[in-house]
Design a protein around this motif. Structure first.
Motif, PDB file in Angstrom:
ATOM      1  N   ALA A 408      -4.437  18.586 -18.586  1.00  0.00           N
ATOM      2  CA  ALA A 408      -5.357  17.523 -18.174  1.00  0.00           C
ATOM      3  C   ALA A 408      -5.960  17.858 -16.817  1.00  0.00           C
ATOM      4  CB  ALA A 408      -4.628  16.186 -18.118  1.00  0.00           C
ATOM      5  N   LEU A 409      -7.263  17.679 -16.695  1.00  0.00           N
ATOM      6  CA  LEU A 409      -7.969  18.048 -15.475  1.00  0.00           C
ATOM      7  C   LEU A 409      -8.762  16.902 -14.857  1.00  0.00           C
ATOM      8  CD1 LEU A 409      -9.323  21.536 -16.633  1.00  0.00           C
ATOM      9  CD2 LEU A 409      -7.391  21.102 -15.115  1.00  0.00           C
ATOM     10  N   ALA A 410      -8.783  15.756 -15.509  1.00  0.00           N
ATOM     11  CA  ALA A 410      -9.516  14.595 -14.996  1.00  0.00           C
ATOM     12  C   ALA A 410      -8.624  13.370 -15.097  1.00  0.00           C
ATOM     13  CB  ALA A 410     -10.809  14.392 -15.778  1.00  0.00           C
ATOM     14  N   PHE A 411      -8.596  12.569 -14.037  1.00  0.00           N
ATOM     15  CA  PHE A 411      -7.657  11.449 -13.984  1.00  0.00           C
ATOM     16  C   PHE A 411      -8.286  10.199 -13.383  1.00  0.00           C
ATOM     17  CE2 PHE A 411      -5.170  15.334 -13.765  1.00  0.00           C
ATOM     18  CZ  PHE A 411      -4.163  15.098 -14.688  1.00  0.00           C
ATOM     19  N   ASP A 412      -7.931   9.054 -13.980  1.00  0.00           N
ATOM     20  CA  ASP A 412      -8.101   7.780 -13.305  1.00  0.00           C
ATOM     21  C   ASP A 412      -6.879   7.612 -12.410  1.00  0.00           C
ATOM     22  OD1 ASP A 412     -10.382   7.302 -14.698  1.00  0.00           O
ATOM     23  OD2 ASP A 412      -9.755   5.374 -15.515  1.00  0.00           O
ATOM     24  N   VAL A 413      -7.116   7.497 -11.108  1.00  0.00           N
ATOM     25  CA  VAL A 413      -6.016   7.375 -10.154  1.00  0.00           C
ATOM     26  C   VAL A 413      -5.951   5.932  -9.662  1.00  0.00           C
ATOM     27  CG1 VAL A 413      -5.013   8.243  -8.018  1.00  0.00           C
ATOM     28  CG2 VAL A 413      -6.367   9.770  -9.458  1.00  0.00           C
ATOM     29  N   HIS A 414      -4.763   5.347  -9.754  1.00  0.00           N
ATOM     30  CA  HIS A 414      -4.539   3.994  -9.262  1.00  0.00           C
ATOM     31  C   HIS A 414      -3.657   4.059  -8.015  1.00  0.00           C
ATOM     32  CE1 HIS A 414      -5.028   2.294 -13.636  1.00  0.00           C
ATOM     33  NE2 HIS A 414      -6.095   2.935 -13.204  1.00  0.00           N
ATOM     34  N   GLY A 415      -4.133   3.475  -6.930  1.00  0.00           N
ATOM     35  CA  GLY A 415      -3.362   3.418  -5.697  1.00  0.00           C
ATOM     36  C   GLY A 415      -3.112   1.981  -5.299  1.00  0.00           C
ATOM     37  N   LEU A 416      -1.848   1.639  -5.078  1.00  0.00           N
ATOM     38  CA  LEU A 416      -1.492   0.265  -4.744  1.00  0.00           C
ATOM     39  C   LEU A 416      -0.594   0.254  -3.517  1.00  0.00           C
ATOM     40  CD1 LEU A 416      -1.563  -2.757  -5.529  1.00  0.00           C
ATOM     41  CD2 LEU A 416       0.516  -2.328  -6.880  1.00  0.00           C
ATOM     42  N   LEU A 417      -1.026  -0.481  -2.499  1.00  0.00           N
ATOM     43  CA  LEU A 417      -0.219  -0.644  -1.285  1.00  0.00           C
ATOM     44  C   LEU A 417       0.747  -1.801  -1.483  1.00  0.00           C
ATOM     45  CD1 LEU A 417      -2.907  -0.088   1.451  1.00  0.00           C
ATOM     46  CD2 LEU A 417      -0.737   1.152   1.295  1.00  0.00           C
ATOM     47  N   ASP A 418       2.025  -1.496  -1.277  1.00  0.00           N
ATOM     48  CA  ASP A 418       3.068  -2.511  -1.383  1.00  0.00           C
ATOM     49  C   ASP A 418       3.836  -2.493  -0.062  1.00  0.00           C
ATOM     50  OD1 ASP A 418       4.987  -4.303  -2.058  1.00  0.00           O
ATOM     51  OD2 ASP A 418       5.951  -3.073  -3.596  1.00  0.00           O
ATOM     52  N   GLY A 419       3.380  -3.298   0.875  1.00  0.00           N
ATOM     53  CA  GLY A 419       3.961  -3.244   2.210  1.00  0.00           C
ATOM     54  C   GLY A 419       3.625  -1.918   2.869  1.00  0.00           C
ATOM     55  N   ALA A 420       4.658  -1.191   3.287  1.00  0.00           N
ATOM     56  CA  ALA A 420       4.451   0.104   3.933  1.00  0.00           C
ATOM     57  C   ALA A 420       4.450   1.248   2.929  1.00  0.00           C
ATOM     58  CB  ALA A 420       5.539   0.333   4.973  1.00  0.00           C
ATOM     59  N   GLU A 421       4.537   0.920   1.643  1.00  0.00           N
ATOM     60  CA  GLU A 421       4.653   1.948   0.607  1.00  0.00           C
ATOM     61  C   GLU A 421       3.374   2.030  -0.196  1.00  0.00           C
ATOM     62  OE1 GLU A 421       8.436   1.967  -1.529  1.00  0.00           O
ATOM     63  OE2 GLU A 421       7.283   2.170  -3.392  1.00  0.00           O
TER      64      GLU A 421
END
Length: 585
Positions: A408-421
């Motif tokens: 796989a060479l293409a991605f939907d990236v999900h980023g979620l901030l949970d406090g300091a993480e």
């Protein structure tokens, strides 16, 4: 002149009254009959009982009348077997006929004929091309039911009861030996870690194996979208997905058509196992099996893997082991595939499906030896090996995916901030079935420059240089931003970490304690900027099951690389001024 590869090549040395003149080795001849790819593969497995026996000769013949005959000759030819034309099979004068097809013409043979199962028992109704009705798969044609020299091999006494209930006379010449294929799979559990490594499944990732029988009621026939949907639903850094398709799918439609149909899933990283090798090792390596009423699903249950049933065809025979599996294995519904897989794996109780496997496999661990004893008895010979060392007890072929399986060479990236993480998950975009991000998460498309689909590359927010790629100028980021005017940033792996160049000239270096894919490295500052956070500094990042330390450092700015694309989803909403970055809006 005999065409190269023709069955006639071995004809003279193996047929007719003078065949003995041409042979170096002497001994009884076993004639192996094949009609389909599946039956050829099964009879080849059974012939392992004669492996290394200098007293037994083996000759093959192929009946090409099946709708699924494609691939069979190539299989036998690739193994360089002695194959003679079907019309001259009787002239081999065999001492034993061995086959795994119930549909071949077995008339006029006077020697013992052994019909092996090409699956597990009589579990499926299949079309009968002679009557245009359905028949019980695995049962020889009615005209051979009274043949005194025909012997049927079974895996469990319950199959004897099926024959009795159907008033099939073969019950008196049926032999319950167990299942050598099942025993071989169980034996290979000792090699599970090796098989997972060969499939590039890291210890902290899960391997989900899809398996489908043939026909419209099997998994791939009734839910053709499932491979792509599963790949799009499971986080790429937590899971790998493999597929095992019945050979009748491959050789009714052609290998090209199989790859063509599964193109999106293959581009998303599907490990497609070839029909002739590697499927058993992939099954051993699995953490979860998703299947149907086919035999491979039951083999997965015999390995005590978590099993989910995605299709249950009306062609499944009631009262069989397959139907018993439907009573204990949960069904895979259409919604929340990830949640169902996680529940199946984490909530699995060892022995959950034992009622089904106990109904499928008698004499566990003894199938190969019991088959050996039967075949040698019919040859009126003593086995050349001892109990526990029959030729079937050998490691499986390694799991080498089909050549069409891609990274796989293409991605939907999900980023979620949970406090300091910061939690990062990526899902292969080629499936076009990726999930919506959770509330508050930042989503963006990130691709490697080597992605074949131009639309994905030109619509990506972040374009990354493929690791190890050295094509182009020594400085890649600046020309890359010019090539991809729709991108908000470009990134490449360096000796120091992941260098990210943003449109506008700002450069960052992202470091992890261990090697991390550039797409994930670039996602750290991208997500922080989108969330209105300062990217420079030290961060805790969750990648799959791991919480890792990450640092983001500024690098000297480059000449301004155009402006932030007006339609770029990664443009920060705020117009705040960063002490490091200057204007970011």
């Amino acid at each position: 002149m005999t065409p190269p590869g023709s069955a006639a090549r071995y004809e003279r040395a193996n047929t007719g009254p003078d065949a003995e003149r041409w042979r170096t080795w002497k001994g009884p001849v076993v004639l192996a009959l094949a009609r389909t790819f599946t039956s050829a593969a099964r009879v080849l497995e059974a012939l392992a009982v004669f492996r290394g026996d200098l007293r037994v000769l083996v000759v093959f013949s192929f009946d090409g009348t099946s709708a699924f005959n494609a691939g069979t000759e190539e299989l036998l030819e690739g193994l360089e077997t002695a194959r003679i034309p079907w019309e001259r099979r009787l002239e081999v004068r065999p001492h034993l006929v061995l086959t795994a097809t119930e549909n071949a013409d077995m008339a006029d043979f006077t020697c013992p004929i052994v019909v092996l199962p090409h699956g597990i028992g009589f579990q499926k109704y299949v079309p009968d091309h002679r009557t245009r009705r359905v028949r019980l798969s695995g049962v020889p044609r009615p005209e051979f039911h009274e043949a005194g020299n025909l012997h049927l091999v079974l895996s469990h006494p319950a199959q004897l009861e099926q024959l009795r209930a159907a008033r099939i006379p073969l019950v008196d010449r049926a032999h319950v030996v167990g299942d050598p294929a099942r025993d071989r799979l169980v034996d290979d559990l000792r090699l599970r870690d090796r098989y997972r490594a060969e499939l590039k499944v890291e210890p902290d990732r899960r391997l989900v194996v899809l398996t489908s029988t043939w026909g419209p009621e099997g998994l791939i026939g009734s839910r053709p979208e499932l491979p792509g949907a599963l790949l799009g639903s499971l986080p790429h850094d937590d899971y790998r997905v493999a597929a095992i398709l019945h050979p009748n799918i491959w050789f009714a439609h052609s290998p090209w058509q199989v790859r063509h149909m599964l193109a999106d899933a293959l581009d998303a990283g599907l490990l497609l196992m070839p029909p002739d090798r590697g499927w058993g090792a992939a099954l051993v390596a699995a953490d979860c099996v998703i299947g149907d009423h086919g035999s491979v699903t039951l083999y997965g249950a015999a390995l005590d893997h978590p099993v989910l049933v995605a299709a249950r065809g009306s062609e499944s025979v009631p009262g069989t082991a397959a139907s018993a599996l439907f009573e204990t294995a949960p069904r895979l519904e259409t919604g929340d595939l990830r949640g169902q897989v996680e529940q199946a794996v984490e909530g699995h109780l060892p022995g959950r499906n034992r009622a089904a496997t106990d109904l499928a496999f008698a004499h566990p661990g003894e199938g190969g030896w019991r088959l050996t004893v039967l075949l040698y008895r019919l040859l009126d010979m003593e086995p050349h090996r001892s109990r526990g060392d029959d030729g079937t007890r050998r490691a499986l072929p390694p799991p080498v995916p089909d050549e069409a399986s891609a990274t796989a060479l293409a991605f939907d990236v999900h980023g979620l901030l949970d406090g300091a993480e910061l939690c990062l998950e990526r899902f292969p975009s080629a499936t076009r079935r990726t999930p919506s991000p959770p509330a508050g998460a930042v989503r963006h498309l990130s691709v490697y420059e080597t992605e074949a689909r131009h639309a994905l590359v030109h619509s990506a927010s972040v374009v990354c240089r493929a690791p190890g790629e050295h094509v182009g100028p020594a400085r890649w980021p600046e020309p890359a931003l010019e090539r991809y005017p729709g991108a908000y940033a470009v990134a490449e792996r360096t000796d120091e970490g992941t260098e990210v160049l943003f449109r506008g000239g700002d450069r960052l270096l992202v470091r992890f304690d261990s090697e991390v894919a550039p797409i994930l490295g670039a996602a750290v500052p991208y997500t922080l900027l989108r969330a209105g956070r300062e990217p420079v500094g030290h961060h805790k990042v969750r990648l799959g099951p791991h919480l890792v330390a990450c640092s983001v450092e500024p690098l000297p700015r480059t000449a301004r690389q155009g402006t932030t694309p007006a339609t770029d989803p990664g443009t920060p909403a705020s117009g705040r001024v960063s002490p490091v970055w200057g204007p970011t809006g």
